[in-house]
Design a protein around this motif. Sequence first.
Motif, PDB file in Angstrom:
ATOM      1  N   GLY A 156       0.781  -1.220   0.000  1.00 45.53           N
ATOM      2  CA  GLY A 156       0.000   0.000   0.000  1.00 45.53           C
ATOM      3  C   GLY A 156       0.813   1.270   0.000  1.00 45.53           C
ATOM      4  O   GLY A 156       0.310   2.343   0.355  1.00 45.53           O
ATOM      5  N   ILE A 157       2.067   1.178  -0.421  1.00 46.46           N
ATOM      6  CA  ILE A 157       2.952   2.342  -0.490  1.00 46.46           C
ATOM      7  C   ILE A 157       2.933   2.862  -1.925  1.00 46.46           C
ATOM      8  O   ILE A 157       3.262   2.117  -2.852  1.00 46.46           O
ATOM      9  CB  ILE A 157       4.382   1.955  -0.070  1.00 46.46           C
ATOM     10  CG1 ILE A 157       4.388   1.440   1.381  1.00 46.46           C
ATOM     11  CG2 ILE A 157       5.341   3.132  -0.219  1.00 46.46           C
ATOM     12  CD1 ILE A 157       5.628   0.674   1.765  1.00 46.46           C
ATOM     13  N   PRO A 158       2.549   4.095  -2.144  1.00 44.90           N
ATOM     14  CA  PRO A 158       2.390   4.597  -3.523  1.00 44.90           C
ATOM     15  C   PRO A 158       3.715   4.743  -4.258  1.00 44.90           C
ATOM     16  O   PRO A 158       4.721   5.174  -3.683  1.00 44.90           O
ATOM     17  CB  PRO A 158       1.715   5.956  -3.331  1.00 44.90           C
ATOM     18  CG  PRO A 158       2.067   6.370  -1.937  1.00 44.90           C
ATOM     19  CD  PRO A 158       2.177   5.108  -1.139  1.00 44.90           C
ATOM     20  N   VAL A 159       3.727   4.383  -5.540  1.00 46.99           N
ATOM     21  CA  VAL A 159       4.886   4.552  -6.413  1.00 46.99           C
ATOM     22  C   VAL A 159       4.397   5.124  -7.746  1.00 46.99           C
ATOM     23  O   VAL A 159       3.213   5.036  -8.081  1.00 46.99           O
ATOM     24  CB  VAL A 159       5.634   3.220  -6.666  1.00 46.99           C
ATOM     25  CG1 VAL A 159       6.125   2.622  -5.362  1.00 46.99           C
ATOM     26  CG2 VAL A 159       4.743   2.219  -7.412  1.00 46.99           C
ATOM     27  N   THR A 160       5.308   5.694  -8.519  1.00 44.35           N
ATOM     28  CA  THR A 160       4.937   6.208  -9.837  1.00 44.35           C
ATOM     29  C   THR A 160       4.778   5.061 -10.828  1.00 44.35           C
ATOM     30  O   THR A 160       5.338   3.983 -10.657  1.00 44.35           O
ATOM     31  CB  THR A 160       6.007   7.180 -10.356  1.00 44.35           C
ATOM     32  OG1 THR A 160       7.285   6.525 -10.352  1.00 44.35           O
ATOM     33  CG2 THR A 160       6.079   8.430  -9.487  1.00 44.35           C
ATOM     34  N   LYS A 161       4.027   5.311 -11.891  1.00 48.52           N
ATOM     35  CA  LYS A 161       3.854   4.306 -12.943  1.00 48.52           C
ATOM     36  C   LYS A 161       5.166   4.139 -13.703  1.00 48.52           C
ATOM     37  O   LYS A 161       5.904   5.107 -13.886  1.00 48.52           O
ATOM     38  CB  LYS A 161       2.755   4.739 -13.903  1.00 48.52           C
ATOM     39  CG  LYS A 161       1.378   4.827 -13.266  1.00 48.52           C
ATOM     40  CD  LYS A 161       0.368   5.375 -14.250  1.00 48.52           C
ATOM     41  CE  LYS A 161      -0.999   5.551 -13.599  1.00 48.52           C
ATOM     42  NZ  LYS A 161      -1.985   6.157 -14.535  1.00 48.52           N
ATOM     43  N   ALA A 162       5.431   2.910 -14.150  1.00 50.76           N
ATOM     44  CA  ALA A 162       6.701   2.658 -14.837  1.00 50.76           C
ATOM     45  C   ALA A 162       6.605   1.397 -15.679  1.00 50.76           C
ATOM     46  O   ALA A 162       5.776   0.520 -15.434  1.00 50.76           O
ATOM     47  CB  ALA A 162       7.828   2.511 -13.827  1.00 50.76           C
ATOM     48  N   LYS A 299       6.479   8.432   8.318  1.00 50.80           N
ATOM     49  CA  LYS A 299       5.694   7.208   8.509  1.00 50.80           C
ATOM     50  C   LYS A 299       5.871   6.266   7.323  1.00 50.80           C
ATOM     51  O   LYS A 299       6.044   5.053   7.492  1.00 50.80           O
ATOM     52  CB  LYS A 299       4.220   7.563   8.696  1.00 50.80           C
ATOM     53  CG  LYS A 299       3.329   6.379   9.016  1.00 50.80           C
ATOM     54  CD  LYS A 299       1.895   6.830   9.287  1.00 50.80           C
ATOM     55  CE  LYS A 299       0.995   5.627   9.613  1.00 50.80           C
ATOM     56  NZ  LYS A 299      -0.400   6.062   9.888  1.00 50.80           N
ATOM     57  N   LEU A 300       5.831   6.819   6.098  1.00 56.21           N
ATOM     58  CA  LEU A 300       6.044   6.005   4.907  1.00 56.21           C
ATOM     59  C   LEU A 300       7.456   5.430   4.872  1.00 56.21           C
ATOM     60  O   LEU A 300       7.663   4.285   4.441  1.00 56.21           O
ATOM     61  CB  LEU A 300       5.796   6.833   3.648  1.00 56.21           C
ATOM     62  CG  LEU A 300       4.354   6.969   3.167  1.00 56.21           C
ATOM     63  CD1 LEU A 300       4.280   7.932   1.991  1.00 56.21           C
ATOM     64  CD2 LEU A 300       3.767   5.604   2.777  1.00 56.21           C
ATOM     65  N   ALA A 301       8.445   6.216   5.327  1.00 55.36           N
ATOM     66  CA  ALA A 301       9.836   5.754   5.334  1.00 55.36           C
ATOM     67  C   ALA A 301      10.001   4.541   6.238  1.00 55.36           C
ATOM     68  O   ALA A 301      10.628   3.539   5.861  1.00 55.36           O
ATOM     69  CB  ALA A 301      10.759   6.879   5.778  1.00 55.36           C
ATOM     70  N   VAL A 302       9.425   4.611   7.425  1.00 53.53           N
ATOM     71  CA  VAL A 302       9.511   3.490   8.370  1.00 53.53           C
ATOM     72  C   VAL A 302       8.781   2.269   7.818  1.00 53.53           C
ATOM     73  O   VAL A 302       9.272   1.131   7.898  1.00 53.53           O
ATOM     74  CB  VAL A 302       8.918   3.913   9.737  1.00 53.53           C
ATOM     75  CG1 VAL A 302       8.685   2.707  10.623  1.00 53.53           C
ATOM     76  CG2 VAL A 302       9.836   4.910  10.424  1.00 53.53           C
ATOM     77  N   LYS A 303       7.610   2.482   7.233  1.00 51.85           N
ATOM     78  CA  LYS A 303       6.823   1.378   6.677  1.00 51.85           C
ATOM     79  C   LYS A 303       7.569   0.694   5.530  1.00 51.85           C
ATOM     80  O   LYS A 303       7.602  -0.537   5.430  1.00 51.85           O
ATOM     81  CB  LYS A 303       5.466   1.895   6.199  1.00 51.85           C
ATOM     82  CG  LYS A 303       4.540   0.813   5.668  1.00 51.85           C
ATOM     83  CD  LYS A 303       3.181   1.393   5.275  1.00 51.85           C
ATOM     84  CE  LYS A 303       2.239   0.311   4.771  1.00 51.85           C
ATOM     85  NZ  LYS A 303       0.905   0.872   4.389  1.00 51.85           N
ATOM     86  N   THR A 304       8.182   1.497   4.665  1.00 50.83           N
ATOM     87  CA  THR A 304       8.915   0.944   3.520  1.00 50.83           C
ATOM     88  C   THR A 304      10.165   0.208   3.975  1.00 50.83           C
ATOM     89  O   THR A 304      10.489  -0.865   3.451  1.00 50.83           O
ATOM     90  CB  THR A 304       9.286   2.064   2.534  1.00 50.83           C
ATOM     91  OG1 THR A 304       8.132   2.848   2.226  1.00 50.83           O
ATOM     92  CG2 THR A 304       9.871   1.492   1.256  1.00 50.83           C
ATOM     93  N   PHE A 305      10.889   0.779   4.923  1.00 54.59           N
ATOM     94  CA  PHE A 305      12.082   0.158   5.505  1.00 54.59           C
ATOM     95  C   PHE A 305      11.742  -1.248   5.990  1.00 54.59           C
ATOM     96  O   PHE A 305      12.459  -2.217   5.701  1.00 54.59           O
ATOM     97  CB  PHE A 305      12.570   1.044   6.658  1.00 54.59           C
ATOM     98  CG  PHE A 305      13.835   0.601   7.336  1.00 54.59           C
ATOM     99  CD1 PHE A 305      15.072   1.087   6.931  1.00 54.59           C
ATOM    100  CD2 PHE A 305      13.796  -0.250   8.432  1.00 54.59           C
ATOM    101  CE1 PHE A 305      16.234   0.711   7.585  1.00 54.59           C
ATOM    102  CE2 PHE A 305      14.950  -0.628   9.092  1.00 54.59           C
ATOM    103  CZ  PHE A 305      16.179  -0.146   8.669  1.00 54.59           C
TER     104      PHE A 305
END
Length: 397
Positions: A156-162, A299-305
């Motif tokens: 559920g962490i947003p990323v750009t389309k690629a 918060k996103l940084a900790v979740k992604t880590f």
Amino acid sequence: MSQKNLIVAFGGMSPEHEVSVLTAIQAISALEESNYNCIPLYITKSGRWLTGEKLLDLSNYKNLSQLEADCTSCAFVKDDTGKTFLKEQDGGGFFSKPKSQSVYAVLCAFHGSEGENGSFQGVCEMMNIPYSGSGVLGSSLGMDKVKAKTIATSNGIPVTKAVNFYESDWEKEQDDIITVAEEYEYPLIVKPVSLGSSIGVAIADNREELIDAVETAFRYDAHLLIEEAVNPLMEINCSVIGTPDDCRASVCEKPLGQTETLSFEDKYQSGEGGDKGMASADRVIPADISDDLTKKIQKLAVKTFSALDAAGLARLDFLVNANTEEVYFNEINTIPGSFSFYLWEESGLSFDALLEELVDIGLKRHRQKNGRIRSYETNLLSEKAVQGIKGLKGSKS
């Protein structure tokens, strides 16, 4: 209290080789007053392992051929008790034995490719040596932008389309790849999948520039990404320290570059001087953004880590739409330039204390691993079992 031997490993077969040297020398300098005896382990661009006092002086790296000649080949070895040493393989002179130094832990200061992608971490695992930073899985995931984006999306962490593709795909399906990429509209961002420091990254404003950027990026990596651009773009970075189940975030930074997408020169050859690595880059710390946006990114940084099974220290880079404040995860650097000490100093943690905590995390993870059952006692190779295997061989027609 006697000093403990901390092996500082750096260099490697990577386009980010020189950046790694800067980070290592910075770390060794920061630990001068610590309880560690820092021993350099330099891996050359051709893959040789070297050690020696000359490696501690940054000016000696101006002539790499001479530096290699002045240093001593080395390797990790184990004695009969299983204790690990860094052993010189060709030093000591004709009448003396090569020196061996016990290994307390390893501080990994690599950037990119073979040192940061989990391969060196695998050597440490095989030799049962405590080491700093992410493990084999976290390191390899962090190096692969495609896998990292996939895991981020699943959490559920947003990323750009690629769109991602290999060189062989480009040779056979170039038109199809371009058609898919152009659905995102120009400008488009071209990136090598497994490199950092903005090496090989380019912005394309039209099809001709896109093709040129792709062909250039293939000089560095066989696997590429073409990403949609965030416009107007604001880059915000945040560092995280700890383990997947217990970590915390630093203050945020807003890097400043001459273009919207930071180049290698922006990161390492701007500011006060190129000998300071990432610490020389122009940036705003803490980032001049709202408290709500700061907390959202932390918060996103900790979740992604945690999602990427990172450990030790990492820097996570985010792309922010400056108008809407939409945030997208860009990439994780599992061994960030200069260990992102400038972010932690603003968070109240000095460079030396940061490095000591980083080593302590590695030691703790090593103790936890060795506290588990690591072998399964069985008499599989008993005489009866071996006879059974022989019987299987004999039954083949």
